[in-house]
Design an enzyme around this catalytic site. Structure first.
Site, PDB file in Angstrom:
ATOM      1  N   LYS A 104       0.858  -1.185   0.000  1.00 39.22           N
ATOM      2  CA  LYS A 104       0.000   0.000   0.000  1.00 39.22           C
ATOM      3  C   LYS A 104       0.895   1.235   0.000  1.00 39.22           C
ATOM      4  O   LYS A 104       1.517   1.554   1.018  1.00 39.22           O
ATOM      5  CB  LYS A 104      -0.887   0.034   1.246  1.00 39.22           C
ATOM      6  CG  LYS A 104      -1.959   1.110   1.125  1.00 39.22           C
ATOM      7  CD  LYS A 104      -2.465   1.626   2.447  1.00 39.22           C
ATOM      8  CE  LYS A 104      -1.603   2.709   3.017  1.00 39.22           C
ATOM      9  NZ  LYS A 104      -1.427   3.890   2.163  1.00 39.22           N
ATOM     10  N   GLU A 114      10.238   1.180  10.345  1.00 39.42           N
ATOM     11  CA  GLU A 114      11.205   2.263  10.153  1.00 39.42           C
ATOM     12  C   GLU A 114      10.418   3.544  10.402  1.00 39.42           C
ATOM     13  O   GLU A 114       9.648   3.976   9.559  1.00 39.42           O
ATOM     14  CB  GLU A 114      11.785   2.169   8.743  1.00 39.42           C
ATOM     15  CG  GLU A 114      13.141   2.796   8.621  1.00 39.42           C
ATOM     16  CD  GLU A 114      13.033   4.164   8.021  1.00 39.42           C
ATOM     17  OE1 GLU A 114      12.905   5.129   8.821  1.00 39.42           O
ATOM     18  OE2 GLU A 114      13.062   4.277   6.800  1.00 39.42           O
ATOM     19  N   CYS A 174      13.337  10.994   7.205  1.00 38.10           N
ATOM     20  CA  CYS A 174      13.360  10.568   8.615  1.00 38.10           C
ATOM     21  C   CYS A 174      14.771  10.611   9.191  1.00 38.10           C
ATOM     22  O   CYS A 174      14.948  10.508  10.396  1.00 38.10           O
ATOM     23  CB  CYS A 174      12.742   9.192   8.769  1.00 38.10           C
ATOM     24  SG  CYS A 174      13.349   8.043   7.549  1.00 38.10           S
ATOM     25  N   GLU A 194       9.881  15.602  15.696  1.00 32.81           N
ATOM     26  CA  GLU A 194      10.393  15.593  14.332  1.00 32.81           C
ATOM     27  C   GLU A 194       9.763  16.774  13.585  1.00 32.81           C
ATOM     28  O   GLU A 194       8.542  16.897  13.542  1.00 32.81           O
ATOM     29  CB  GLU A 194       9.980  14.260  13.690  1.00 32.81           C
ATOM     30  CG  GLU A 194      10.674  13.961  12.413  1.00 32.81           C
ATOM     31  CD  GLU A 194      10.396  12.535  11.928  1.00 32.81           C
ATOM     32  OE1 GLU A 194       9.293  12.017  12.176  1.00 32.81           O
ATOM     33  OE2 GLU A 194      11.286  11.945  11.309  1.00 32.81           O
TER      34      GLU A 194
HETATM   35  P1  ADP Z   1       3.028  10.817   7.292  1.00 36.10           P
HETATM   36  O1  ADP Z   1       2.459  11.588   8.438  1.00 36.10           O
HETATM   37  O2  ADP Z   1       4.415  11.153   6.984  1.00 36.10           O
HETATM   38  O3  ADP Z   1       2.138  10.771   6.088  1.00 36.10           O
HETATM   39  P2  ADP Z   1       2.098   8.260   8.062  1.00 36.10           P
HETATM   40  O4  ADP Z   1       2.674   7.343   9.071  1.00 36.10           O
HETATM   41  O5  ADP Z   1       0.753   8.850   8.331  1.00 36.10           O
HETATM   42  O6  ADP Z   1       3.184   9.339   7.827  1.00 36.10           O
HETATM   43  O7  ADP Z   1       2.011   7.539   6.641  1.00 36.10           O
HETATM   44  C1  ADP Z   1       2.871   6.524   6.214  1.00 36.10           C
HETATM   45  C2  ADP Z   1       2.052   5.465   5.537  1.00 36.10           C
HETATM   46  O8  ADP Z   1       1.160   4.917   6.499  1.00 36.10           O
HETATM   47  C3  ADP Z   1       1.201   5.955   4.386  1.00 36.10           C
HETATM   48  O9  ADP Z   1       1.168   4.958   3.379  1.00 36.10           O
HETATM   49  C4  ADP Z   1      -0.161   6.097   5.029  1.00 36.10           C
HETATM   50  O10 ADP Z   1      -1.227   5.990   4.114  1.00 36.10           O
HETATM   51  C5  ADP Z   1      -0.142   4.911   5.965  1.00 36.10           C
HETATM   52  N1  ADP Z   1      -1.123   4.954   7.050  1.00 36.10           N
HETATM   53  C6  ADP Z   1      -1.539   6.020   7.762  1.00 36.10           C
HETATM   54  N2  ADP Z   1      -2.445   5.641   8.680  1.00 36.10           N
HETATM   55  C7  ADP Z   1      -2.603   4.300   8.559  1.00 36.10           C
HETATM   56  C8  ADP Z   1      -3.409   3.304   9.217  1.00 36.10           C
HETATM   57  N3  ADP Z   1      -4.238   3.621  10.200  1.00 36.10           N
HETATM   58  N4  ADP Z   1      -3.299   2.022   8.803  1.00 36.10           N
HETATM   59  C9  ADP Z   1      -2.459   1.687   7.797  1.00 36.10           C
HETATM   60  N5  ADP Z   1      -1.679   2.572   7.154  1.00 36.10           N
HETATM   61  C10 ADP Z   1      -1.757   3.860   7.515  1.00 36.10           C
END
Ligand code: ADP
Length: 485
Positions: free
Chosen positions: A181, A257, A291, A388
């Site tokens: 994803k 990570e 990061c 961060e």
């Molecule tokens: P950022 O704030 O840098 O976007 P995230 O951790 O929100 O970092 O996003 C990293 C990845 O995690 C993206 O692919 C995002 O769609 C996914 N993501 C965010 N929330 C969820 C969730 N509840 N379950 C699965 N994937 C998620």
């Protein structure tokens, strides 16, 4: 919007499941936006739980054959994929800059960096060795390594290509299948990559890509489906913790990570020119959205003023602009919301006494652009020290002694990358061993490559990506006892 690609068929707008390009079952789509202009690049299929289940079932089926294929043959498929990425590197870079915003020269660099993982793991995948253990006369104890199983990967928008290849390359190299994803901000780079995977001969089902606006739904299925044996994630610490909790019910292995809070420690005895150059790249690459970005500059009192002066003078030379314009040295941040959040952190610091040396506001280039910023008179009590920043803001803290620098560096729950500038050999060892980080750059900030184990400690995560250690994340260790000999 047209991107003038040499191979327009790399621009995909469907999901890729079980070797086929498909719309979402319910027909939903979402728009991918160019952050530099606000233009819609493409509307992309937004899949849900059902499509995710299908992709996982297809991965399971494909893996049964793939894991039996000789490692050499798997390696040849990855090599072909690597070569196709090189052949299409300019198109991949243009797609990346359009959806992510980073300047073209950075996108070109990332495409090559991303490709390097395919080459590396094509080679390493042939070297998965077991062990024969010293045993008693009537038995032999043997250890073999086997692919962990179907892997689910969730990746972020800041490196839309390399964060994918460094997961999928080791997974496929050792015989696993993967469902991915990508981030909703940057699915086009992922879809272009899988188009090239198909051309390289990656079998149907082995690598499916699931763009979606509903990350919790797709992530929920990935973390609960018993067929998935491992989840690998790059992203924020908050989401990483959530995914680990979700994985607990089926005891999946995880690689995480997560966020960082990298210190750059600059001692009085450092080569200041090198330190300034390294600090600039580390802080402002990808507009501060990596990061391992320098988050906190810790500068010893004797060189503090000189460092601030030289560093700020260089920052004032930056050219903010659309990444597709070759004159731009720095692009936008990913969204208007990101710019707003960065500004809130700067405002909070200023309210507590920080001085803005340069920058300090949203740019007149547009709401997605934040001015490269330098702050002094910052303290350990400020959010900028603890959190961060993920934006082009450099807070420069002052310290007196080595012990103080180590304590400041460790005063965070994060532990991903760190950097130290000094010419004292004893200090290099004391500090490198004394700071709690997965990676230490000594007189160097460009520390990433496919040959090194990338990863963090503390709340920055677990597992390593790249290098010979990167294979371990996708392998199980099996002990076979042959008795009665
Ligand atoms: P950022 O704030 O840098 O976007 P995230 O951790 O929100 O970092 O996003 C990293 C990845 O995690 C993206 O692919 C995002 O769609 C996914 N993501 C965010 N929330 C969820 C969730 N509840 N379950 C699965 N994937 C998620």
């Amino acid at each position: 919007m047209t991107l003038n690609l040499k191979d327009p068929s790399l621009l995909k707008n469907k999901a890729y499941i079980d070797g086929a390009w498909v719309d979402a079952d319910q027909g939903q789509t979402f728009s991918v936006i160019n952050p530099a202009t606000g233009d819609v690049i493409s509307d992309v299929a937004s899949v849900g739980v059902h499509e995710t289940k299908r992709a996982i079932a297809a991965a399971d089926k494909a893996m049964q054959t793939w894991k039996q294929v000789p490692a050499k043959t798997r390696s040849e498929v990855l090599e072909r994929w690597y070569q196709l990425i090189l052949d299409h590197q300019e198109d991949l870079a243009v797609i990346m800059t359009a959806e992510q915003g980073k300047p073209l020269f950075e996108s070109r660099g990332e495409v090559l960096y991303g490709a390097s993982f395919l080459k590396w793991f094509a080679e390493e995948g042939k070297r998965v060795y077991g062990d024969v253990l010293p045993s008693t006369a009537d038995r032999r104890s043997i250890v073999i390594k086997q692919p962990v199983g179907v892997v689910a990967a969730i990746t972020p928008w800041n490196f839309p290509n390399a964060m994918i290849t460094r997961k999928v390359a080791p997974a496929l190299a050792v015989g696993c299948a993967m469902v991915l994803k990508p981030a909703a901000e940057t699915p086009l780079s992922a879809l272009a990559l899988v188009e090239l995977a198909e051309r390289a001969g990656v079998p149907a089902g082995l690598f499916s890509v699931l763009p979606t606006l509903d990350a919790p739904a797709v992530g929920g299925e990935m973390t609960s489906n018993p067929v998935v044996k491992k989840v690998t994630f790059t992203g924020s610490t908050g989401v990483g913790k959530l995914l680990m909790k979700q994985c607990a019910d089926t005891v999946k292995r995880t690689s995480m990570e997560l966020g960082g809070n990298a210190p750059v420690i600059i001692f009085d005895d450092a080569d200041l020119e090198k330190a300034v150059a390294g600090a600039l790249v580390s802080k402002y690459r990808n507009s501060g959205q990596t990061c391992i970005c320098a988050n906190r500059f810790l500068v010893q009192a004797g060189v503090y003023d000189a460092f601030v002066e030289r560093f700020s003078a260089a920052v004032n030379q930056f050219q903010l602009g659309n990444g597709l314009d070759e004159a731009s040295t720095h692009g936008p941040v990913i969204t208007e919301k990101a710019a707003t959040e960065i500004h809130a952190k700067v405002l909070a610091a200023v309210a507590e006494g920080a001085h803005v040396v340069t920058g300090g506001k949203v740019s007149n280039q547009g709401s997605h652009f934040y001015e490269p910023t330098v702050l002094t008179h910052v303290t350990q009590a400020m959010r900028l020290f603890k959190e961060e920043i993920f934006g082009p803001v450099a807070p420069i803290f002052k310290f007196d002694t080595e012990e103080e620098a180590i304590a400041m560096a460790n005063d965070t729950e994060f532990g991903l990358a760190s950097y130290v500038y000094t010419n004292d050999l004893g200090r290099i060892w004391r500090v490198s061993e004394g700071i709690e980080y997965g990676m230490v750059g000594v007189n160097e900030t460009m520390i990433s490559s496919e040959i090194i184990p990338f990863g963090g400690v503390k709340e920055s995560g677990q597992g390593r990506e790249g290098s010979k250690y990167g294979l371990d994340d996708y392998l199980e260790t099996k002990y076979i006892c042959m008795g009665g000999l």
